[in-house]
Design an enzyme around this catalytic site. Structure first.
Site, mmCIF file in Angstrom:
data_model
loop_
_atom_site.group_PDB
_atom_site.id
_atom_site.type_symbol
_atom_site.label_atom_id
_atom_site.label_comp_id
_atom_site.label_asym_id
_atom_site.label_seq_id
_atom_site.Cartn_x
_atom_site.Cartn_y
_atom_site.Cartn_z
ATOM 1 C CB SER A 138 -0.856 0.006 1.265
ATOM 2 O OG SER A 138 -1.499 1.255 1.431
ATOM 3 C CE1 TYR A 151 -3.913 -2.469 5.398
ATOM 4 C CE2 TYR A 151 -3.497 -0.132 5.051
ATOM 5 C CZ TYR A 151 -3.768 -1.391 4.557
ATOM 6 O OH TYR A 151 -3.888 -1.567 3.192
#
Ligand code: NAP
Length: 256
Positions: A138, A151
């Protein structure tokens, strides 16, 4: 034909990647928890392309899940040429408030399963001198993410791991690439809580476009694939700012 295993193939980016590998002629192994979704996709792919589609339902947050998965592959005589480590999830909230189990599961899926599955399948690829791994990270990897700290940290791991492994594998014939999406229209927004932010919805790219960029970049053996000019601009900008500034900015943008 080569066989590609895709984790998190039951929805979103993983489902779109599975369609692309199947359209390219690969047999596919579809992995996630939701067996019905996987079976539906497998039926579609078998009918649209002359390929084999195998479903293996697995909860990757469980210890031993990747070993069970690899045993299931061996029982079916399936040799994996390409591994797409796509399964993952996030959770918005302060670390001390979010459930300990959910955050531990996040580390298990986003980091432990990705690492162990790669370790279990990579030696065969090296021996054969071909194939590879596409890890889905990401743009969250490029700075710390207050209110979503675990995360962001898991994706920083995926970036660093992929880069290191890529250098180790130079000259082996085995490719390793990273797909680093920004906001994308999938189940991730609602599941993580990020979907409530206007900036997320406004910037979100279609999952099919993100998957296409990842598929093409992987076929071209690119190192880091960041889909969308906005996401590339953001990652470049972050590189010019001190880390204390980027983490403060992210904390303000995703305020809880
Ligand atoms: N959407 C975004 O904005 C965005 C941005 C950057 C990066 N990403 C990354 O893209 C990847 C794919 O996510 P997505 O956006 O496509 O979201 P998604 O639609 O929610 O898909 C997530 C996939 O991961 C699977 N998964 C989750 N937990 C699992 C578990 N315990 N065991 C096995 N499979 C599990 C889900 O399948 P089951 O529920 O059936 O198990 C699903 O197929 C993730 O790694 C995510 O971090 C997404």
């Amino acid at each position: 034909m080569p066989t590609t295993l895709i984790t998190g193939a039951s929805s979103g980016i993983g489902l779109e990647l599975a369609k692309l590998f199947a359209a390219g002629g690969d047999d596919v192994v579809l992995v996630a928890r939701r067996e019905d979704e996987l079976e539906r996709l497998a039926d579609d792919l078998r009918s649209q392309h002359k390929i084999k589609a195998t479903v293996v339902p697995v909860d990757l947050s469980q210890p031993g899940a990747t070993d069970d998965l690899v045993n299931a592959l061996a029982e079916r005589d399936l040799v994996i040429d390409h591994l797409v480590n796509n399964a993952g999830f996030g959770a918005l909230g302060k670390f001390a408030d979010l459930s300990a189990d959910r955050q531990t599961s996040m580390v298990m899926v986003n980091i432990v399963a990705l690492t162990r599955l790669t370790r279990l399948l990579l030696p065969g690829m090296i021996e054969r001198g071909r194939g590879g791994v596409l890890n889905v990270g990401s743009i969250a990897a490029y700075q710390a993410g207050p209110n979503m700290s675990v995360y962001y940290a898991t994706k920083a791991y995926v970036l660093s791991f992929t880069e290191g492994l890529r250098e180790e594998l130079a000259g082996t014939g085995v490719n390793v690439s990273l797909l680093a999406p920004g906001p994308t229209e999938t189940g991730f927004g609602d599941d993580s809580g990020m979907g409530k932010f206007d900036f997320f919805a406004a910037a979100a790219m279609p999952a099919a476009a993100v998957a296409k960029a990842g598929y093409d970049g992987y076929q071209n053996k690119e190192d880091i694939i960041i889909p969308g000019w906005r996401n590339r601009l953001m990652v470049t900008g972050v590189g010019f700012l001190p880390r204390f500034a980027t983490r403060k900015l992210v904390g303000k943008i995703q305020k809880v």
